[in-house]
Design a protein around this motif. Structure first.
Motif, PDB file in Angstrom:
ATOM      1  N   UNK A 169       0.854  -1.186   0.000  1.00 11.81           N
ATOM      2  CA  UNK A 169       0.000   0.000   0.000  1.00 11.81           C
ATOM      3  C   UNK A 169       0.891   1.238   0.000  1.00 11.81           C
ATOM      4  N   UNK A 170       0.442   2.284  -0.671  1.00 14.15           N
ATOM      5  CA  UNK A 170       1.255   3.473  -0.879  1.00 14.15           C
ATOM      6  C   UNK A 170       1.630   4.234   0.379  1.00 14.15           C
ATOM      7  N   UNK A 171       0.763   4.251   1.358  1.00 11.00           N
ATOM      8  CA  UNK A 171       1.046   4.953   2.609  1.00 11.00           C
ATOM      9  C   UNK A 171       0.105   4.434   3.698  1.00 11.00           C
ATOM     10  N   UNK A 172       0.223   4.984   4.884  1.00  7.11           N
ATOM     11  CA  UNK A 172      -0.570   4.526   6.025  1.00  7.11           C
ATOM     12  C   UNK A 172      -2.057   4.726   5.792  1.00  7.11           C
ATOM     13  N   UNK A 173      -2.420   5.835   5.191  1.00  8.37           N
ATOM     14  CA  UNK A 173      -3.837   6.115   4.935  1.00  8.37           C
ATOM     15  C   UNK A 173      -4.447   5.057   4.018  1.00  8.37           C
ATOM     16  N   UNK A 174      -3.773   4.767   2.913  1.00  7.44           N
ATOM     17  CA  UNK A 174      -4.282   3.763   1.972  1.00  7.44           C
ATOM     18  C   UNK A 174      -4.369   2.390   2.636  1.00  7.44           C
ATOM     19  N   UNK A 175      -3.378   2.049   3.439  1.00  8.02           N
ATOM     20  CA  UNK A 175      -3.374   0.775   4.163  1.00  8.02           C
ATOM     21  C   UNK A 175      -4.561   0.697   5.120  1.00  8.02           C
ATOM     22  N   UNK A 176      -4.767   1.731   5.917  1.00  3.31           N
ATOM     23  CA  UNK A 176      -5.833   1.716   6.926  1.00  3.31           C
ATOM     24  C   UNK A 176      -7.221   1.730   6.291  1.00  3.31           C
ATOM     25  N   UNK A 177      -7.395   2.497   5.234  1.00  4.50           N
ATOM     26  CA  UNK A 177      -8.702   2.527   4.568  1.00  4.50           C
ATOM     27  C   UNK A 177      -9.044   1.169   3.981  1.00  4.50           C
ATOM     28  N   UNK A 178      -8.074   0.522   3.339  1.00  2.42           N
ATOM     29  CA  UNK A 178      -8.326  -0.794   2.755  1.00  2.42           C
ATOM     30  C   UNK A 178      -8.556  -1.835   3.850  1.00  2.42           C
ATOM     31  N   UNK A 179      -7.832  -1.701   4.945  1.00  5.99           N
ATOM     32  CA  UNK A 179      -8.006  -2.626   6.071  1.00  5.99           C
ATOM     33  C   UNK A 179      -9.411  -2.506   6.655  1.00  5.99           C
ATOM     34  N   UNK A 180      -9.894  -1.281   6.852  1.00  7.42           N
ATOM     35  CA  UNK A 180     -11.242  -1.082   7.385  1.00  7.42           C
ATOM     36  C   UNK A 180     -12.304  -1.557   6.408  1.00  7.42           C
ATOM     37  N   UNK A 181     -12.065  -1.321   5.116  1.00  9.91           N
ATOM     38  CA  UNK A 181     -13.018  -1.731   4.086  1.00  9.91           C
ATOM     39  C   UNK A 181     -13.168  -3.258   4.049  1.00  9.91           C
ATOM     40  N   UNK A 182     -12.071  -3.979   4.306  1.00 10.16           N
ATOM     41  CA  UNK A 182     -12.089  -5.448   4.287  1.00 10.16           C
ATOM     42  C   UNK A 182     -12.362  -6.059   5.656  1.00 10.16           C
ATOM     43  N   UNK A 183     -12.738  -5.272   6.617  1.00 14.51           N
ATOM     44  CA  UNK A 183     -13.085  -5.803   7.937  1.00 14.51           C
ATOM     45  C   UNK A 183     -11.901  -6.344   8.715  1.00 14.51           C
ATOM     46  N   UNK A 184     -10.776  -5.698   8.646  1.00 10.79           N
ATOM     47  CA  UNK A 184      -9.558  -6.089   9.392  1.00 10.79           C
ATOM     48  C   UNK A 184      -9.105  -7.513   9.071  1.00 10.79           C
ATOM     49  N   UNK A 185      -9.212  -7.937   7.829  1.00 15.48           N
ATOM     50  CA  UNK A 185      -8.829  -9.303   7.457  1.00 15.48           C
ATOM     51  C   UNK A 185      -7.333  -9.454   7.223  1.00 15.48           C
ATOM     52  N   UNK A 186      -6.591  -8.374   7.195  1.00 12.91           N
ATOM     53  CA  UNK A 186      -5.130  -8.462   7.035  1.00 12.91           C
ATOM     54  C   UNK A 186      -4.456  -7.492   7.994  1.00 12.91           C
ATOM     55  N   UNK A 187      -3.158  -7.689   8.198  1.00 13.01           N
ATOM     56  CA  UNK A 187      -2.407  -6.888   9.151  1.00 13.01           C
ATOM     57  C   UNK A 187      -1.113  -6.354   8.545  1.00 13.01           C
ATOM     58  N   UNK A 188      -0.501  -5.457   9.267  1.00 14.28           N
ATOM     59  CA  UNK A 188       0.781  -4.845   8.915  1.00 14.28           C
ATOM     60  C   UNK A 188       1.890  -5.883   9.049  1.00 14.28           C
ATOM     61  N   UNK A 189       2.829  -5.897   8.096  1.00 12.56           N
ATOM     62  CA  UNK A 189       3.999  -6.770   8.197  1.00 12.56           C
ATOM     63  C   UNK A 189       5.250  -5.918   8.423  1.00 12.56           C
TER      64      UNK A 189
END
Length: 88
Positions: free
Chosen positions: A63-83
């Motif tokens: 993901x391009x930055x923290x915002x894009x990562x967090x928005x996609x994470x919320x959209x998918x219901x927290x199905x993935x995490x930060x590595x």
């Protein structure tokens, strides 16, 4: 006299080489970064900035930055995490 000039040459060479190595050995440690915090990025926000600070998630996507990562994470219901920060 030859032994003395050899020592002078050796010391001169060491004095020239020392700044090359000391600059890297005395450099400060890189800044330790913590996991991105998603609280500041709400669902109401329609856009993210275009700053480039890549984040790798455990779904294999970068993901391009923290915002894009967090928005996609919320959209998918927290199905993935930060590595880690950087490319996957």
């Amino acid at each position: 006299m030859s032994l003395f000039s050899s020592w002078i040459k050796a010391i001169f060479i060491i004095a020239l080489a020392f700044p090359l190595y000391s600059e890297t050995t005395l450099a400060p440690m890189p800044e330790a970064r913590s996991m991105p915090q998603c609280k500041p990025y709400s669902d109401e926000q329609d856009y993210c900035t275009r700053e480039w600070d890549p984040i790798c998630a455990n779904n294999g996507k970068t993901y391009g930055n923290t915002c894009a990562f967090c928005r996609e994470k919320k959209k998918n219901g927290d199905k993935f995490d930060f590595v880690h920060f950087g490319y996957c």
